[in-house]
Design a protein around this motif. Structure first.
Motif, PDB file in Angstrom:
ATOM      1  N   LEU A 103     -20.612  -2.834  -0.694  1.00  0.00           N
ATOM      2  CA  LEU A 103     -19.337  -2.122  -0.857  1.00  0.00           C
ATOM      3  C   LEU A 103     -18.251  -3.071  -1.365  1.00  0.00           C
ATOM      4  N   LEU A 125     -14.093   4.000  -1.376  1.00  0.00           N
ATOM      5  CA  LEU A 125     -14.997   2.894  -1.055  1.00  0.00           C
ATOM      6  C   LEU A 125     -14.338   1.925  -0.071  1.00  0.00           C
ATOM      7  N   PHE A 129     -15.450   0.844   3.748  1.00  0.00           N
ATOM      8  CA  PHE A 129     -15.537  -0.555   4.181  1.00  0.00           C
ATOM      9  C   PHE A 129     -14.705  -0.783   5.428  1.00  0.00           C
TER      10      PHE A 129
END
Length: 504
Positions: A103, A125, A129
Motif C-alpha cells: 500500500l 489507499l 493504510f
C-alpha cells in the motif's frame, strides 16, 4: 519523530520506511502530491474529450487485446472488469506486513503525477493504510513483468468494495468494512485500474521487507558468530585491520572491525592458544559475512531507485503533452537483485551451520555434542541435522528465478522477469536463515558454558545472559524443538539499533 508522514517527492529509503512501519506512522498527501495527481488526472480527462485515436489501456483492451477500441461510455466498466478479471492470485496469503508495504509503495508511486489516477483513489489507499485495513493478497500469480498483475488486482479489489481485507485481526468482506466506515466504493475512471495493476509493488514490498530484516540478521550473524568463536576458543588475529586493509572490500572490513569490537575485554579471546589456525567458518567470517553485506548494499540501492520511481503503464507526461506506453513495470532489475540477495543470505546460513558442526564435534576440549554424559545423552547432535536440512533447502531455493521466462498474453508479453517468484523464494530463505542463526546461538551459548570460569566480553556475555532468560542450559536430553522455537522468538524480538543495523 512526527506521527504523520507526508507523501511527497522526498526520497524514501528502507530506513525511513522501517520507521514508518515500526512506529505505526500515519500517512497524508503533501500539497505537492495533490497538485501532481490532480494536474495529471485533469489532463487525461481533457485528452479523452479532444482525441479520438486509441490510447493503450485507456480506451483500448489490454495485453494482446490492445487493438480493440473501447467506447467512451464503457471506460469505467473497462477498468473495473480489468481488476476483477486479473484477481487470479492463489496459494498462501501474503504476510500482512508485506501488504502494508505494498500500500505504501503504491501510494508513493501514484503520487508523482504520471499515472492519471483520481485524488480520492489515492486517498482511499491512504485510509486503508492508516486504519490497518489490509487487502488479502495471494503469493502466486505474478510473472513480474506487466507489473505484479494478480497480486495488485487483489490489492485493488477493496477500492471497489470487493474482495477481503484484514481488519481488527480478522478476515472480513470488504463491503462490510466500507459499510461500517460509511465509505462508498471508489468508482474507477479511465486508466485507473491499469495504474493500480501495472507496477512492481509486490516485488518491491517483499524486497523492502527482506532488506529491513536482512540487515538485522546480518548484524546478528556477526554477534552470534563472535559467540561461537569464543565458545570454540578461536583466535582474533584473522580480524586484524592489517589483513583487511590489503583487500579492502567494505563489508569485509566492517565485519572484521565489528567482531573485534564485540570481543573487546574478553578473557577467552585473549588467553594463550594451543592451535595455530581456526577453520574457515570462523577465520573467514569477515570475507563471507562481508560479501553478504556488500550484496545488501547493492540490493538496497536497486530497491531505493525502484520505490522512488513510477512503474505503471502507460505514463502520462503533462508538460510534454505525451502519453507513452513503455515497460517500466518490467521487474528485471528487482529479479536480479532478489536472486543475488537470496544467494547472499543463503551463505550466511551456510557458514553458520558449519560453525554449529564444529562446536558439536568434540574439538577444542568441548564435550561431544556439547552435553555431559554423551552416549546416555545425544545432546546437540540433532539440532545440527536440522540446521543442515534447512541449509540444503536454501541452496535449492537460491536457484535463480531471473534466468527463467515464459510467454504469456498470446505472445505480446514474450519475456518476463519472474521477479515475484524471486521475491517469495528470497522471503523463505530469509526465514530459514533466522532459524539457522537461532540454532547456532543455542549451540554457542551451550558451548560457552564449558569455558567457565573464563568470561567473554561484557557485550557478548550480556547477550548470552539475556538468551539464557529464555533458553536454559541443557543438563540432559529434553525436547529441543521447544528450545529452538524459543531461540527463534528471541531473535525475532531482539532489538538492534539503527546505527548498527543500517550502517553498511
Amino acid at each position: 519523530m512526527n506521527d504523520l508522514h507526508y507523501i511527497s517527492s522526498e526520497i524514501l529509503d528502507i530506513q525511513k520506511i522501517n520507521e514508518i512501519i515500526s512506529k505505526n506512522v500515519k500517512l497524508a498527501l503533501s500539497d505537492e502530491a495533490k497538485v501532481n495527481i490532480e494536474k495529471c488526472r485533469n489532463y487525461l480527462d481533457e485528452k479523452l474529450q479532444s482525441q479520438q485515436e486509441p490510447i493503450y489501456g485507456i480506451n483500448t483492451g489490454f495485453g494482446s487485446l490492445y487493438n480493440v477500441k473501447i467506447n467512451r461510455s464503457h471506460l469505467s466498466t473497462l477498468q473495473e472488469n480489468l481488476v476483477m478479471s486479473h484477481a487470479c492470485g492463489t496459494g498462501d496469503v501474503v504476510p500482512q506486513e508485506v501488504v502494508k508495504l505494498m500500500l505504501l509503495l503504491k501510494i508513493q508511486s501514484l503520487s508523482y503525477g504520471y499515472s492519471g489516477v483520481q485524488l480520492n483513489t489515492v486517498q482511499r489507499l491512504i485510509d486503508f493504510f492508516n486504519d490497518d485495513i489490509l487487502p488479502v493478497v495471494y503469493q502466486q500469480g505474478s510473472l513480474g513483468a506487466s507489473g505484479d498483475l494478480a497480486p495488485l488486482a487483489h490489492l485493488t479489489l477493496p477500492l471497489l468494495g470487493k474482495g477481503e481485507v484484514y481488519y481488527k485481526n480478522e478476515v472480513v468482506k470488504t463491503n462490510e468494512v466500507l459499510k461500517a466506515k460509511k465509505w462508498a466504493p471508489v468508482s474507477l475512471k479511465s486508466k485507473e485500474g491499469l495504474a493500480m495493476l501495472n507496477g512492481t509493488q509486490f516485488m518491491s514490498a517483499y524486497g523492502v521487507y527482506i532488506l529491513i530484516k536482512a540487515y538485522k540478521l546480518s548484524y546478528l550473524a556477526d554477534v552470534i558468530g563472535a559467540i561461537s568463536l569464543e565458545a570454540f576458543d578461536g583466535r582474533k588475529e584473522p580480524f586484524s585491520h592489517l589483513i583487511h586493509d590489503i583487500r579492502p572490500h567494505r563489508g569485509q572490513s566492517l565485519t572484521a572491525s565489528r567482531i573485534l569490537s564485540l570481543l573487546e575485554g574478553s578473557q577467552i579471546i585473549n588467553q594463550p592458544k594451543k592451535h595455530v589456525q581456526d577453520p574457515y567458518s570462523f577465520r573467514c567470517m569477515p570475507q563471507v559475512h562481508g560479501a553478504t553485506k556488500d550484496t545488501l548494499k547493492f540490493a538496497r540501492t536497486t530497491f531505493k531507485t525502484e520505490i522512488n520511481g513510477v512503474t505503471d503503464n502507460p505514463n502520462i507526461f503533462v508538460n510534454e503533452d505525451e502519453i507513452i506506453s513503455g515497460g517500466n513495470f518490467h521487474g528485471q532489475p528487482l529479479a536480479l537483485a532478489l536472486d543475488y540477495l537470496s544467494i547472499a543470505l543463503a551463505e550466511l546460513g551456510n557458514i553458520s551451520e558449519r560453525r554449529i558442526f564444529q562446536l558439536v564435534s568434540g574439538l577444542r576440549e568441548l564435550p561431544n555434542f556439547l552435553v555431559n554424559d554423551p552416549g546416555l545423552n545425544s545432546g546437540f547432535m540433532i539440532p545440527q541435522y536440522t540446521a543442515a536440512s534447512i541449509v540444503s533447502q536454501n541452496k535449492q531455493l537460491a536457484t535463480p528465478a531471473s534466468v527463467d521466462s515464459i510467454v504469456s498474453s498470446n505472445g505480446q508479453e514474450d519475456h518476463v522477469s519472474m521477479g515475484a517468484n524471486a521475491a517469495t523464494k528470497c522471503f523463505r530463505i530469509l526465514e530459514n536463515v533466522e532459524r539457522i542463526l537461532a540454532i547456532e546461538l543455542f549451540n554457542a551459548s551451550q558451548a560457552l558454558f564449558f569455558r567457565t570460569p573464563l568470561k567473554s566480553s561484557g557485550f557478548l556475555q550480556n547477550f548470552v545472559d539475556d538468551f539464557r532468560n529464555e533458553v536454559s542450559f541443557v543438563e540432559q536430553d529434553r525436547i529441543l524443538h521447544d528450545d529452538i522455537e524459543k531461540a527463534i522468538r528471541f531473535l525475532k524480538c531482539c532489538t538492534v539499533a539503527d546505527e548498527d543495523c543500517f550502517m553498511i
